[in-house]
Motif scaffolding. Structure first.
Motif, PDB file in Angstrom:
ATOM      1  N   VAL B  70       3.872  27.431  85.979  1.00 39.96           N
ATOM      2  CA  VAL B  70       5.221  27.095  86.448  1.00 39.96           C
ATOM      3  C   VAL B  70       6.195  27.280  85.296  1.00 39.96           C
ATOM      4  O   VAL B  70       5.808  27.317  84.137  1.00 39.96           O
ATOM      5  N   CYS B  71       7.470  27.365  85.677  1.00 35.79           N
ATOM      6  CA  CYS B  71       8.504  27.493  84.670  1.00 35.79           C
ATOM      7  C   CYS B  71       8.923  26.104  84.192  1.00 35.79           C
ATOM      8  O   CYS B  71       9.012  25.171  84.980  1.00 35.79           O
ATOM      9  N   LYS B  72       9.137  25.980  82.886  1.00 35.87           N
ATOM     10  CA  LYS B  72       9.641  24.724  82.312  1.00 35.87           C
ATOM     11  C   LYS B  72      10.996  25.011  81.672  1.00 35.87           C
ATOM     12  O   LYS B  72      11.283  26.156  81.296  1.00 35.87           O
ATOM     13  N   HIS B  73      11.789  23.988  81.527  1.00 32.22           N
ATOM     14  CA  HIS B  73      13.110  24.173  80.938  1.00 32.22           C
ATOM     15  C   HIS B  73      13.273  23.284  79.708  1.00 32.22           C
ATOM     16  O   HIS B  73      13.124  22.070  79.804  1.00 32.22           O
ATOM     17  N   TYR B  75      15.708  21.732  77.889  1.00 40.00           N
ATOM     18  CA  TYR B  75      17.131  21.455  78.100  1.00 40.00           C
ATOM     19  C   TYR B  75      17.928  21.503  76.796  1.00 40.00           C
ATOM     20  O   TYR B  75      19.075  21.931  76.766  1.00 40.00           O
ATOM     21  N   ALA B  76      17.270  21.063  75.712  1.00 37.79           N
ATOM     22  CA  ALA B  76      18.005  20.989  74.435  1.00 37.79           C
ATOM     23  C   ALA B  76      18.367  22.368  73.895  1.00 37.79           C
ATOM     24  O   ALA B  76      19.242  22.501  73.055  1.00 37.79           O
ATOM     25  N   MET B  77      17.641  23.410  74.374  1.00 43.16           N
ATOM     26  CA  MET B  77      17.913  24.766  73.892  1.00 43.16           C
ATOM     27  C   MET B  77      18.923  25.491  74.753  1.00 43.16           C
ATOM     28  O   MET B  77      19.442  26.541  74.384  1.00 43.16           O
ATOM     29  N   CYS B  78      19.168  24.963  75.937  1.00 45.41           N
ATOM     30  CA  CYS B  78      19.972  25.668  76.941  1.00 45.41           C
ATOM     31  C   CYS B  78      21.454  25.688  76.549  1.00 45.41           C
ATOM     32  O   CYS B  78      21.973  24.743  75.966  1.00 45.41           O
ATOM     33  N   GLY B  79      22.108  26.799  76.898  1.00 41.88           N
ATOM     34  CA  GLY B  79      23.532  26.918  76.601  1.00 41.88           C
ATOM     35  C   GLY B  79      24.414  26.415  77.728  1.00 41.88           C
ATOM     36  O   GLY B  79      25.626  26.405  77.605  1.00 41.88           O
ATOM     37  N   TYR B  80      23.788  26.019  78.844  1.00 42.53           N
ATOM     38  CA  TYR B  80      24.517  25.499  80.008  1.00 42.53           C
ATOM     39  C   TYR B  80      25.601  26.465  80.477  1.00 42.53           C
ATOM     40  O   TYR B  80      26.677  26.062  80.908  1.00 42.53           O
ATOM     41  N   GLY B 144      16.817  31.578  75.743  1.00 43.49           N
ATOM     42  CA  GLY B 144      15.364  31.515  75.897  1.00 43.49           C
ATOM     43  C   GLY B 144      14.870  30.103  76.119  1.00 43.49           C
ATOM     44  O   GLY B 144      13.808  29.730  75.635  1.00 43.49           O
ATOM     45  N   SER B 145      15.658  29.314  76.854  1.00 45.13           N
ATOM     46  CA  SER B 145      15.246  27.932  77.070  1.00 45.13           C
ATOM     47  C   SER B 145      14.283  27.803  78.255  1.00 45.13           C
ATOM     48  O   SER B 145      13.630  26.786  78.410  1.00 45.13           O
TER      49      SER B 145
END
Lengths: 439, 191
Positions: B70-73, B75-80, B144-145
């Protein structure tokens, strides 16, 4: 909204030019005023203790199977235990890890010190061996889910001619040698990859696996336990241990009356009929044959080793490193067009191609050694089989062939003497012979 | 009779000898393997996200009908980002949650507005089939989050992982049970 499409296209081009594969912070994560970042959820693995439950169940099932086969002499009990084992080790635990596949883990652990083998896996490999050493192949009778499934479909067994059974039986050793050679070099776990029945345990799998498994089971209706007798590498090991087992299933509790019912009912051709042994006049020729085969054995082993070394190339096709190195080499020399995911992935790591080629050559050298050992093993197996077949022993009664008998219990279940012992029939009925109906 | 007796004795002696050798051999080998095994004795399969190339084999090669991947996220790396390249098709008509704009074939990514101009993306794992389309989009053009992991609760722990055989970048490796996941925001860079 057309504009955003164009924006996106520009973003693609820019990113393409940037060209880095890894996650760099192109867009710095914002600092929210009033928003808590969620935590990523990770489901924990099933409790490790479950594995030890499986080991305990395996030990319990082995003990129970040995008790039912040797002490209680209950075919019915063995059958129900086989159903339970099939349900638990097969359908609930999906047939992994099984002692058959554990051969490879143990081999890899032996040759690769960096590979960590779990205690439960060692236990799964060793427990059936130990039980077999004392009680015969009771593991095959009622604990192994593959055996249990085949036991259930052996509805109309026909007898396989002796010469064919002997020849096909050698396949087990070949498969064992191949499995060990490929596991020792860290190439592949072929015994697991080509397990024909595990697809049923998982209730799903690739079409080829299900078709092969289905054919095997269909075949198993007419030829009892085809996998166990002709393919199972673990069965080959168990057979040798069973040969020297301390105790083993006995057909008759009393005197053998030579009714041949056991020979008739055994679906696996594992009952040895009485033989006269060698007649004195045949002695010299038999001795000559034995000497010839004994001298022939080293030739077979050496020839096998030489031929086996040639297997390095076909065996290495199973190895991902060699496959990748060949692909990249072919791409660099313009032998193939385009690239594959694997070659792209390797090139993106920026590691030198030479490094990969060197690793592949090293692996192929290892496989040449493994192939040579495998060939020598096959030669040894054929040679020993020839010697084994040319010896002759006097035997008075019908007795199980301890190497091939899987202790399924059919023989004593049909034995008239057993019926008398159980009180199912009176002693006087025995002479009425085969007209007695079974309860 | 005496001859016979001797024969039986000899056979018994040889049999006992072989049994003892066998038992000692098996016990010795067990000790050897047990002593040789590493500290953390359990082995689970896991994807190293830094080696993963999101080729899509995870979705199709797992022995389970619905892949355990499954895909995981992180969140702390995401640029939103509003324009999320893991969420939207490259030639999306609009930046809306319309199915035709989404990259995910099963609509397993939830997009929620947080504050202007930021959107949060979350994976609806029961819907995710592990195809890695979003991972590819996010890794190529974003932070790449998004990354793939094997859901240890659903993994069958096959002795030989069918996806590992098909993996082009040898990203699937055995990990100890004490550390069953390789979260992208918690373990170093590319190996």
């Amino acid at each position: 909204m057309k504009a955003c499409g164009r924006w996106l296209f520009v973003a693609w081009v820019v990113a393409m030019l940037a060209g880095t594969a890894y996650g760099v912070e192109r867009f710095p994560p914002p600092e929210f005023t009033n928003h808590q970042l969620p935590a990523t959820q990770f489901a924990p693995p099933r409790a490790a203790a479950m594995q030890y439950v499986d080991v305990a169940l395996l030990a319990g099932a082995l003990g129970l199977a040995s008790y039912l086969a040797l002490v209680r002499r209950s075919r019915r009990g063995l059958f129900f235990l086989a159903v339970a084992s099939l349900a638990w080790f097969g359908f609930v635990r999906h047939g992994c890890v099984c002692p058959i596949g554990a051969i490879q883990n143990v081999t890899l652990a032996l040759f690769d010190p960096t590979y960590a083998i779990g205690l439960p896996v060692i236990a799964f490999f060793v427990l059936p061996l130990l039980f077999t050493l004392f009680f015969g192949r009771t593991f095959c009778a009622a604990v192994c889910p593959l055996g249990a499934l085949q036991e259930m479909v052996a509805l109309h067994p026909v007898s396989v001619p002796q010469w064919l059974a002997h020849a096909l039986g050698l396949l087990r050793y070949v498969y064992l040698g191949l499995g060990v050679a490929l596991a020792a070099t860290g190439t592949a776990f072929v015994i697991c990859r080509y397990d024909p029945l595990v697809g049923f345990f998982r209730l799903g799998g690739s079409a080829s696996m299900l078709i092969v498994g289905g054919c095997l089971l269909l075949f198993g209706v007419f030829v009892g336990r085809p996998y166990c007798r002709f393919l199972c590498p673990y069965g080959a090991v168990l057979g040798w241990l069973s040969k020297v087992s301390k105790w083993h299933v006995r057909i008759t509790p009393d005197e053998c009356i030579h009714c041949r019912l056991c020979e008739d009912v055994c679906p696996y051709g594992a009952i040895e009929a009485p033989t006269e042994g060698l007649q004195p006049e045949a002695m010299p020729s038999a001795r000559r044959r034995l000497v010839f085969f004994a001298l022939f054995l080293p030739i077979l082993v050496a020839g096998g080793a030489l031929l086996g070394r040639e297997l390095a190339v076909p065996l290495s096709m199973l190895d991902p490193t060699v496959e990748l190195a060949e692909r990249i080499w072919a791409e660099d020399h313009g032998l193939v067009e385009g690239t594959t995911d694997a070659s792209d992935a390797y090139r993106n790591t920026q590691r030198p191609i030479d490094e990969l080629i060197r690793a592949a050559v090293l692996q192929r050298d290892k496989l040449a050694w493994a192939g040579g050992a495998f060939g020598a093993w096959v030669g040894l197996v054929i040679g020993v089989k020839l010697i084994w077949l040319s010896r002759s022993r006097k035997q008075v009664d019908y007795a199980p062939d301890t190497a091939n008998c899987v202790s399924c219990g059919r023989c004593f279940w049909y034995c008239p003497q057993e019926h008398i012992r159980q009180g199912w029939i009176g002693a006087e009925e025995k002479d009425a012979g085969r007209t007695v109906t079974l309860r | 009779m005496a001859e016979n007796q001797r024969k039986i004795d000899r056979r018994k002696f040889v049999g006992d000898g072989l049994r003892i050798v066998g038992a000692v051999g098996i016990a010795g080998a067990t000790g050897f393997w047990a002593g040789r095994r590493a500290e953390d004795d359990d082995n689970l399969w896991q994807i190293d996200p830094h080696q993963c190339v999101a080729c899509g084999n995870c979705a199709t090669h797992c022995v389970l009908d619905k892949s355990a991947v499954v895909c995981k996220h992180a969140y702390a790396m995401c640029g939103y980002c509003n324009l999320c390249t893991g969420y939207f098709e490259p030639d999306a008509n609009e930046l809306t949650t319309g199915a035709e704009n989404q990259l995910c074939p099963t609509g397993a990514i939830r997009r929620t507005f947080i504050e202007d101009p930021y959107y949060e993306y979350a994976i609806d794992e029961p819907l995710c089939i592990g195809c890695g389309k979003c991972v590819k989009g996010c890794t190529a053009f974003g932070n790449g989050s998004l990354y793939l992991q094997i859901d240890q609760d659903r993994c069958m722990h096959c002795n030989e992982c069918a996806i590992a055989i098909a993996c082009p970048s040898e990203a699937i490796k055995r990990v100890p049970a004490g550390k069953p996941y390789l979260p992208k925001d918690q373990n170093g860079g590319p190996a």
